[in-house]
Scaffold this active site. Structure first.
Site, PDB file in Angstrom:
ATOM      1  N   ASP A 240       0.830  -1.197   0.000  1.00 59.62           N
ATOM      2  CA  ASP A 240       0.000   0.000   0.000  1.00 59.62           C
ATOM      3  C   ASP A 240       0.871   1.255   0.000  1.00 59.62           C
ATOM      4  OD1 ASP A 240      -1.926   1.941   0.416  1.00 59.62           O
ATOM      5  OD2 ASP A 240      -3.014   0.781   1.918  1.00 59.62           O
ATOM      6  N   HIS A 334      -8.466  -0.625  -8.916  1.00 60.85           N
ATOM      7  CA  HIS A 334      -8.136   0.516  -8.066  1.00 60.85           C
ATOM      8  C   HIS A 334      -6.853   1.211  -8.530  1.00 60.85           C
ATOM      9  CE1 HIS A 334      -8.203   2.811  -4.314  1.00 60.85           C
ATOM     10  NE2 HIS A 334      -6.919   2.533  -4.151  1.00 60.85           N
TER      11      HIS A 334
END
Length: 426
Positions: A240, A334
């Site tokens: 992330d 995403h």
């Protein structure tokens, strides 16, 4: 949530650190207790270094404990430093009858406390000794002002246009009692006791001037837990922060910080923080197969590489198709949607913490991301990206935005100044 909505991981630059020392060479916080001081400690390179039984003299702190971020500077601490292992976010509302004078006194107290604690020293008043044996542990304290602060202090004319409320988004399920606030404080450290000690000191400093509106706790991987520095993972198991802006980027300052010539003048070298508590629907997410999870994100789970091939840092090939003619990175992935080149260049520096607040009565974990992103203007950073995500992000089915805040974070305090002084005394 590796790209933008669920931010972060690798931060743009290493924390500014200095060894802790005092008049005698090493301060009391820079010393460990001597009784039975044996075992393993983390070396500067992240390896384990064995210590024999300690002699009568004290043993220096390990590298984690001695790391120090600086309070005074061009920017406030806690923005460009590396990810910390423990974080606390807390918002305050000014008490009835408190105005500009009381707010200035409070920021003066908070700044004095932050400077001492970040140096590994005791709080100015009534220290609790919670962090007595520890060093600074990369502690940072960051202070910001919410939209409502300016009307409560009679400073409406100084409220930045960039602080206008965020628009509504379809994924919002916001709890107003855990959103916004007059004042916001971000605390981060690589030791849980050091972080809690700072949180308690800040709360006590508020006194009768302000009361806690909401408070949240977060965590990240501990320094040295991996064989080498790497992008962090979130609670979905994804790397992330792969495309987080880097301090070395030519346009980093322009994207993240208000210029010295910017308006209003008191925000020079400051930034705007969007803070969101994003719950991950982990039970639903974990039912997906690995290929399905990777298709939602657009990257391989193991190493963060784009589905179009290469490694984590390989540019994503958005046009690459499989034998059936389908894009290998799905149109609603995403990582595809959040790319700056898919959002008019919009970029933000993501610096979040994961959170876990227990298990609901039905067995559902209350866990996710305390999303914190930094930008020179949220209308050119967070807002366009979130609007794009709102229109078709595959990840939106597995996350829920449960609280939100937007705060103006002024530039760093110079020596002899307190944070926000140019606003409150200008």
């Amino acid at each position: 949530m590796p790209e933008k909505s669920l931010p972060q991981a690798r931060t743009p630059q290493a924390p500014v650190t200095r060894p802790v020392s005092g008049p005698g060479g090493i301060s009391r916080r820079a010393l460990l207790g001597t009784a039975g001081a044996t075992g393993l400690v983390l070396g500067a390179a992240g390896g384990a270094v064995g210590y024999a039984a300690a002699p009568a003299e004290a043993v220096p702190l390990t590298s984690v404990g001695s790391d120090r971020a600086m309070f005074h500077g061009k920017h406030q601490p806690g923005i460009t430093e590396g990810l910390q292992a423990r974080g606390h976010l807390v918002a305050f509302d000014l008490a009835a009858g408190s105005g500009r004078k009381e707010a200035a006194a409070l920021l003066r107290r908070w700044s004095a406390t932050a400077e001492r604690l970040m140096a590994g020293e005791a709080a100015p008043h009534d220290d609790t000794d919670v962090a007595r044996d520890a060093g600074p542990s990369s502690l940072t304290l960051t202070f910001g002002f919410g939209h409502s602060f300016f009307s409560r202090t009679g400073l409406e004319k100084q409220r930045p246009a960039a602080l206008d409320p965020l628009p509504d988004f379809s994924s919002d399920r916001l709890d107003k009692s855990r959103s916004d606030g007059d004042l916001w404080v971000q605390i981060g450290a690589n030791d849980a006791l050091v972080a809690f000690h700072a949180l308690r000191a800040i709360q006590k400093d508020a006194g009768s001037a302000a009361r806690v509106r909401w408070q949240m706790n977060g965590f990240n991987r501990s320094p040295g837990a991996t064989a080498h520095p790497m992008t962090a993972r979130n609670l979905m198991g994804q790397l992330d922060g792969t495309r987080n802006p880097k301090a070395a980027d030519a346009d980093f300052d322009r994207r993240i910080f208000v210029p010295a010539s910017g308006e209003p003048a008191w925000m020079a070298n400051g930034s705007y923080a969007v803070v969101r508590r994003i719950r991950m629907l982990l039970d639903d997410w974990e039912k997906l197969s690995l290929p399905a999870q990777e298709a939602v994100i657009g990257r391989r789970k193991a190493d963060g590489a784009p589905l179009s091939g290469g490694d984590e840092t390989t540019p994503m090939d958005l046009e690459k198709a499989d034998a059936k003619g389908d894009y290998v990175v799905p149109l609603n992935a995403h990582a595809r949607i959040t790319r700056p080149d898919q959002n008019g260049g919009a970029a933000m520096l993501r610096r979040p913490f994961s959170y876990h607040d227990g298990i609901d009565a039905d067995g559902t974990p209350d866990a996710g991301l305390l999303f914190i992103c930094w930008q020179a203007d949220p209308l050119r950073g967070f807002v366009p990206v979130q609007r794009k995500l709102d229109r078709g992000d595959a990840l939106s089915k597995y996350v829920r935005h449960e609280s939100s805040g937007l705060f103006a974070v002024p530039g760093g305090a110079a020596e002899g100044e307190y944070v926000g002084q140019r606003l409150l005394e200008g």
